[in-house]
Design a protein around this motif. Structure first.
Motif, PDB file in Angstrom:
ATOM      1  N   GLY A  12      -4.814   2.464  13.158  1.00  0.00           N
ATOM      2  CA  GLY A  12      -4.828   1.558  13.950  1.00  0.00           C
ATOM      3  C   GLY A  12      -4.366   0.205  12.987  1.00  0.00           C
ATOM      4  O   GLY A  12      -3.486  -0.493  13.571  1.00  0.00           O
ATOM      5  N   CYS A  13      -4.251   0.241  11.905  1.00  0.00           N
ATOM      6  CA  CYS A  13      -4.575  -0.792  11.558  1.00  0.00           C
ATOM      7  C   CYS A  13      -2.286  -0.348  11.031  1.00  0.00           C
ATOM      8  O   CYS A  13      -1.937  -2.364  10.917  1.00  0.00           O
ATOM      9  CB  CYS A  13      -4.842  -0.657   9.936  1.00  0.00           C
ATOM     10  SG  CYS A  13      -6.347  -1.314   9.464  1.00  0.00           S
ATOM     11  N   PHE A  70      -2.850   1.066   5.805  1.00  0.00           N
ATOM     12  CA  PHE A  70      -1.874   2.127   6.462  1.00  0.00           C
ATOM     13  C   PHE A  70      -1.482   2.721   6.246  1.00  0.00           C
ATOM     14  O   PHE A  70      -0.548   3.180   6.040  1.00  0.00           O
ATOM     15  CB  PHE A  70      -1.312   1.567   7.927  1.00  0.00           C
ATOM     16  CG  PHE A  70      -0.314   2.515   8.705  1.00  0.00           C
ATOM     17  CD1 PHE A  70      -0.431   3.005   9.107  1.00  0.00           C
ATOM     18  CD2 PHE A  70       1.018   1.352   8.716  1.00  0.00           C
ATOM     19  CE1 PHE A  70      -0.053   4.079  10.040  1.00  0.00           C
ATOM     20  CE2 PHE A  70       2.046   2.448   8.937  1.00  0.00           C
ATOM     21  CZ  PHE A  70       1.768   3.888   9.719  1.00  0.00           C
ATOM     22  N   VAL A  71      -1.084   2.009   4.548  1.00  0.00           N
ATOM     23  CA  VAL A  71      -0.220   2.524   3.463  1.00  0.00           C
ATOM     24  C   VAL A  71      -0.711   3.683   2.881  1.00  0.00           C
ATOM     25  O   VAL A  71      -0.409   4.843   3.237  1.00  0.00           O
ATOM     26  CB  VAL A  71      -0.436   1.478   2.741  1.00  0.00           C
ATOM     27  CG1 VAL A  71       0.909   2.478   0.992  1.00  0.00           C
ATOM     28  CG2 VAL A  71       1.187   0.451   3.131  1.00  0.00           C
ATOM     29  N   ALA A 198       5.184   4.753  14.292  1.00  0.00           N
ATOM     30  CA  ALA A 198       4.723   6.094  13.326  1.00  0.00           C
ATOM     31  C   ALA A 198       2.557   5.766  12.846  1.00  0.00           C
ATOM     32  O   ALA A 198       2.305   6.151  13.327  1.00  0.00           O
ATOM     33  CB  ALA A 198       4.935   5.088  12.012  1.00  0.00           C
ATOM     34  N   ALA A 199       2.444   4.273  13.444  1.00  0.00           N
ATOM     35  CA  ALA A 199       0.754   4.498  13.474  1.00  0.00           C
ATOM     36  C   ALA A 199       0.366   4.700  15.231  1.00  0.00           C
ATOM     37  O   ALA A 199      -0.726   5.687  14.903  1.00  0.00           O
ATOM     38  CB  ALA A 199       0.712   2.883  13.410  1.00  0.00           C
ATOM     39  N   VAL A 200       1.408   5.031  16.275  1.00  0.00           N
ATOM     40  CA  VAL A 200       0.707   5.431  17.477  1.00  0.00           C
ATOM     41  C   VAL A 200       0.620   6.932  16.930  1.00  0.00           C
ATOM     42  O   VAL A 200       0.262   7.774  17.399  1.00  0.00           O
ATOM     43  CB  VAL A 200       1.365   5.092  18.277  1.00  0.00           C
ATOM     44  CG1 VAL A 200       1.482   6.019  19.484  1.00  0.00           C
ATOM     45  CG2 VAL A 200       1.562   3.530  19.263  1.00  0.00           C
ATOM     46  N   ARG A 201       1.670   7.371  16.760  1.00  0.00           N
ATOM     47  CA  ARG A 201       1.965   8.441  16.255  1.00  0.00           C
ATOM     48  C   ARG A 201       0.560   9.269  15.356  1.00  0.00           C
ATOM     49  O   ARG A 201       0.416  10.760  15.968  1.00  0.00           O
ATOM     50  CB  ARG A 201       3.304   9.012  15.459  1.00  0.00           C
ATOM     51  CG  ARG A 201       4.733   8.747  16.317  1.00  0.00           C
ATOM     52  CD  ARG A 201       5.868   9.122  15.257  1.00  0.00           C
ATOM     53  NE  ARG A 201       6.111  10.688  15.339  1.00  0.00           N
ATOM     54  CZ  ARG A 201       6.003  11.506  14.190  1.00  0.00           C
ATOM     55  NH1 ARG A 201       5.197  11.139  13.299  1.00  0.00           N
ATOM     56  NH2 ARG A 201       5.898  12.840  13.851  1.00  0.00           N
ATOM     57  N   ARG A 205      -2.216  12.321  16.483  1.00  0.00           N
ATOM     58  CA  ARG A 205      -2.254  13.357  15.294  1.00  0.00           C
ATOM     59  C   ARG A 205      -3.735  13.523  14.761  1.00  0.00           C
ATOM     60  O   ARG A 205      -4.142  14.307  14.511  1.00  0.00           O
ATOM     61  CB  ARG A 205      -1.676  12.897  14.188  1.00  0.00           C
ATOM     62  CG  ARG A 205      -1.700  14.193  13.450  1.00  0.00           C
ATOM     63  CD  ARG A 205      -0.487  14.460  11.948  1.00  0.00           C
ATOM     64  NE  ARG A 205       0.924  14.464  12.575  1.00  0.00           N
ATOM     65  CZ  ARG A 205       1.936  14.132  11.436  1.00  0.00           C
ATOM     66  NH1 ARG A 205       1.567  14.092  10.632  1.00  0.00           N
ATOM     67  NH2 ARG A 205       3.131  14.155  11.958  1.00  0.00           N
ATOM     68  N   SER A 206      -4.600  12.659  14.954  1.00  0.00           N
ATOM     69  CA  SER A 206      -5.863  12.164  14.535  1.00  0.00           C
ATOM     70  C   SER A 206      -6.725  13.401  15.180  1.00  0.00           C
ATOM     71  O   SER A 206      -7.666  13.779  15.324  1.00  0.00           O
ATOM     72  CB  SER A 206      -5.923  10.587  14.258  1.00  0.00           C
ATOM     73  OG  SER A 206      -6.153  10.328  13.656  1.00  0.00           O
TER      74      SER A 206
END
Length: 206
Positions: A12-13, A70-71, A198-201, A205-206
């Protein structure tokens, strides 16, 4: 459950960080007087004494802090050496972005005798396309060919953006430095847009 929750927060970050940064930039351009996309750099919004000094620089620093988890999530998801190298470059780009807000233009009047604004800005603008190219190539190698192609495409878009701008100056279509702020913003949109997708993906995946 805790690990699952932390992974979702870290992903989410990756959505929150670009929203914070791009919003701070756009709001700063709206509040700044004077500011023109053709005649100014984005960093002019962070000069000491300007009304947008705290908003612009604070937005960059906060975006970097929020983007740090996020990194870590990208690193945890990296399977190939190419992807890990890409995450390192991505982390350097995020750090460079945040440090632009720390080492703002004319920061030497406040602290340090040598300006670090140029190096940290270069870390962001050069790190972003290299990160995308490495992450994309690594994703293709890991079997995620469609996502890898998209990511490589974003990296190439960065290069075309900067290369086209420099070529336009070289052939005389633009004066030196003209529209620099717009090119910077478009590069930030490419970086932030890829980050959010990329974060949404990773959330899915979570």
């Amino acid at each position: 459950m805790g690990s699952f929750s932390s992974r979702r927060v870290a992903a989410g970050c990756g959505i929150a960080a670009p929203v914070l940064v791009l919003s701070a930039i756009l709001l700063s351009t709206a509040l700044a007087d004077p500011f023109t996309w053709s005649g100014h750099a984005l960093s002019d919004l962070g000069r000491p004494g300007t009304a947008t000094f705290p908003l612009f620089n604070g937005g960059l620093v906060l975006g970097g802090v929020v983007g740090a988890p996020f990194v870590g999530r990208l690193w945890a998801e990296a399977w190939t050496p190419l992807e890990r190298a890409g995450v390192v470059c991505y982390g350097l780009a995020i750090a460079g972005m945040a440090l632009v807000g720390v080492f703002f233009l004319e920061h030497t009047d406040w602290y340090l005798g040598r300006s670090l604004h140029g190096p940290v800005a270069l870390a962001f603008f050069a790190g972003a396309p290299v990160a995308n190219l490495l992450l994309g190539a690594g994703a293709v190698r890991a079997g995620e060919r469609r996502w890898g192609a998209v990511t490589v495409g974003v990296g190439l878009a960065h290069l075309l953006l900067w290369g086209g701008w420099l070529l336009a100056i070289d052939v005389g279509l633009l004066e030196s430095g003209a529209w620099f702020g717009l090119v910077e913003f478009l590069a930030a949109v490419l970086f932030g847009g890829w980050t959010a997708v990329a974060a949404v993906r990773l959330l899915d995946r979570s």
